[in-house]
Design an enzyme around this catalytic site. Structure first.
Site, PDB file in Angstrom:
ATOM      1  N   GLU A 102      -8.363 -48.245  18.561  1.00 22.13           N
ATOM      2  CA  GLU A 102      -9.228 -49.236  19.207  1.00 22.13           C
ATOM      3  C   GLU A 102      -8.931 -49.228  20.716  1.00 22.13           C
ATOM      4  O   GLU A 102      -7.767 -49.110  21.121  1.00 22.13           O
ATOM      5  CB  GLU A 102      -8.854 -50.579  18.587  1.00 22.13           C
ATOM      6  CG  GLU A 102      -9.385 -51.802  19.262  1.00 22.13           C
ATOM      7  CD  GLU A 102      -8.765 -53.091  18.681  1.00 22.13           C
ATOM      8  OE1 GLU A 102      -9.224 -54.164  19.063  1.00 22.13           O
ATOM      9  OE2 GLU A 102      -7.827 -53.010  17.858  1.00 22.13           O
ATOM     10  N   ASP A 206      10.290 -49.525  21.052  1.00 19.86           N
ATOM     11  CA  ASP A 206      10.225 -48.884  22.385  1.00 19.86           C
ATOM     12  C   ASP A 206       9.545 -49.840  23.362  1.00 19.86           C
ATOM     13  O   ASP A 206       8.679 -49.445  24.134  1.00 19.86           O
ATOM     14  CB  ASP A 206       9.444 -47.565  22.273  1.00 19.86           C
ATOM     15  CG  ASP A 206       9.594 -46.691  23.519  1.00 19.86           C
ATOM     16  OD1 ASP A 206      10.450 -46.993  24.377  1.00 19.86           O
ATOM     17  OD2 ASP A 206       8.838 -45.705  23.641  1.00 19.86           O
TER      18      ASP A 206
HETATM   19  P1  ADP Z   1       2.292 -42.422  26.158  1.00 22.65           P
HETATM   20  O1  ADP Z   1       2.412 -42.226  24.664  1.00 22.65           O
HETATM   21  O2  ADP Z   1       1.949 -41.170  26.874  1.00 22.65           O
HETATM   22  O3  ADP Z   1       3.494 -43.126  26.749  1.00 22.65           O
HETATM   23  P2  ADP Z   1       0.801 -44.951  26.096  1.00 22.65           P
HETATM   24  O4  ADP Z   1       0.542 -45.194  24.633  1.00 22.65           O
HETATM   25  O5  ADP Z   1       1.891 -45.723  26.715  1.00 22.65           O
HETATM   26  O6  ADP Z   1       1.014 -43.379  26.369  1.00 22.65           O
HETATM   27  O7  ADP Z   1      -0.578 -45.203  26.848  1.00 22.65           O
HETATM   28  C1  ADP Z   1      -0.784 -44.827  28.188  1.00 22.65           C
HETATM   29  C2  ADP Z   1      -1.528 -45.921  28.944  1.00 22.65           C
HETATM   30  O8  ADP Z   1      -2.809 -46.108  28.344  1.00 22.65           O
HETATM   31  C3  ADP Z   1      -0.846 -47.263  28.851  1.00 22.65           C
HETATM   32  O9  ADP Z   1       0.030 -47.471  29.914  1.00 22.65           O
HETATM   33  C4  ADP Z   1      -1.991 -48.257  28.875  1.00 22.65           C
HETATM   34  O10 ADP Z   1      -2.328 -48.580  30.205  1.00 22.65           O
HETATM   35  C5  ADP Z   1      -3.152 -47.485  28.299  1.00 22.65           C
HETATM   36  N1  ADP Z   1      -3.396 -47.857  26.889  1.00 22.65           N
HETATM   37  C6  ADP Z   1      -2.528 -47.754  25.837  1.00 22.65           C
HETATM   38  N2  ADP Z   1      -3.100 -48.138  24.686  1.00 22.65           N
HETATM   39  C7  ADP Z   1      -4.375 -48.488  24.999  1.00 22.65           C
HETATM   40  C8  ADP Z   1      -5.493 -48.974  24.237  1.00 22.65           C
HETATM   41  N3  ADP Z   1      -5.430 -49.141  22.917  1.00 22.65           N
HETATM   42  N4  ADP Z   1      -6.628 -49.239  24.911  1.00 22.65           N
HETATM   43  C9  ADP Z   1      -6.716 -49.048  26.248  1.00 22.65           C
HETATM   44  N5  ADP Z   1      -5.729 -48.579  27.007  1.00 22.65           N
HETATM   45  C10 ADP Z   1      -4.564 -48.307  26.402  1.00 22.65           C
END
Ligand code: ADP
Length: 301
Positions: A102, A206
């Site tokens: 989502e 984490d």
């Molecule tokens: P990684 O696994 O590379 O560390 P993240 O899961 O932390 O990546 O996601 C990277 C960035 O994307 C986050 O810092 C956040 O700003 C954005 N993000 C994460 N999840 C969502 C989501 N479900 N919807 C919109 N943006 C998201």
């Protein structure tokens, strides 16, 4: 950013599997790169029917990492305590692996949202298992994290957390005093738990500042977990590692479920795992930081 110009065949396959999961209107018509991630390439994708999804891409061999992340998100959602993006699918093909969830529109945090977050985080930790671990392994950053069930927290934390990172550190060339102090610490672990008996709480695993936010309605959101059942103090300790959580957060947490005596010392013990992991992932300065944390802990036990 890596994969910004990923080959179209992977996107065609991803789009097809999204349409299979969510119906023909879910074919992707547009994508936009999102910054902020530390491991993967992240995108917002728009579909014909006007719904957006969040997508992360990496190498095809990393599919198990995304499968574990999808299961972790689901486990956190089941606790029904904090908003967690719904996982849609994890898949792979054409040289790439992906997770689709989502899409969350983030807004601005406030003292109120931090307070709510603190309360919800304590409620999430009330979700318990009867042992420490999880039913599957996952990753912390891009490092494998093992989660075999163990009735005892001390052996779990020693063997599946500290020892794994120390062995990796040795393989990465961090030998000598880091290893010697690590060994001494591992045989003294009991002393940090003389009057404290942790319960197996559902952990994000984490939760640094970059893995949380507030949605456009002001609700706290957590994502990118490394889920397992463990001592709640391990989750709380990490929130203090790189900032992003205010006094309102900790006060609210403490009101719902007060922290036990000795937390301040165990906090360093728990963050040692993450700092060792950072030494293994990013090198140099973090190994020195890990060693000085060990010095501090050895002086206190
Ligand atoms: P990684 O696994 O590379 O560390 P993240 O899961 O932390 O990546 O996601 C990277 C960035 O994307 C986050 O810092 C956040 O700003 C954005 N993000 C994460 N999840 C969502 C989501 N479900 N919807 C919109 N943006 C998201």
């Amino acid at each position: 950013m890596l994969f910004q110009s990923s080959p179209e065949p992977a996107w065609v396959e991803l789009s097809r599997s999204l349409a299979e999961a969510r119906g023909p209107g879910a074919g992707i018509i547009n994508r936009q790169s999102i910054g902020g991630g530390s491991i993967n390439s992240a995108f917002r994708t728009d579909t014909r029917e006007g719904v957006s999804y969040f997508v992360k891409l990496n190498r095809e061999a990393l599919l198990p990492m995304f499968e574990a992340e999808a299961e972790g998100l689901q486990e956190l959602r089941k606790a029904n305590a904090i908003r967690v993006p719904e996982p849609v699918l994890a898949g792979a093909g054409q040289g790439y692996a992906w997770i689709v969830t989502e899409f969350i529109t983030f807004g601005r945090g406030s003292a109120q949202s931090q307070e709510t977050f603190g309360r919800q985080f304590a409620e999430m930790h009330r979700q318990a298992a009867d042992r420490f671990g999880w039913h599957r392994d996952n990753t912390i950053g891009s490092t494998p994290q093992i989660n075999q069930w163990d009735d005892h927290w001390i052996s779990f934390y020693r063997d599946q957390r500290l020892r794994v990172q120390l062995d990796l550190a040795a393989a990465n060339g961090f030998r000598g005093s880091l290893q010697e102090k690590g060994e001494r610490l591992m045989v003294s672990l009991d002393r940090f738990f003389a009057s404290y008996m942790p319960v197996p709480s559902l952990l994000h695993g984490d939760l640094w500042g970059g893995n949380q936010g507030v949605d456009d309605a002001g609700n706290p959101v957590i994502f990118d977990p490394a889920v397992y059942y463990g001592d709640r103090e391990a989750d709380l300790a990490m929130t203090g590692l790189f900032g992003g959580f205010s006094t309102a957060f900790y006060d609210a947490y403490n009101e719902v479920w007060p922290l036990d005596e000795g937390y301040q010392t165990r906090k360093t013990l728990y963050n040692l795992y993450h700092i060792l992991n950072h030494a293994n992932l990013f090198g140099g300065g973090y190994a020195m930081q890990a060693e000085s944390m060990m010095d501090q802990l050895l002086a206190e036990c």
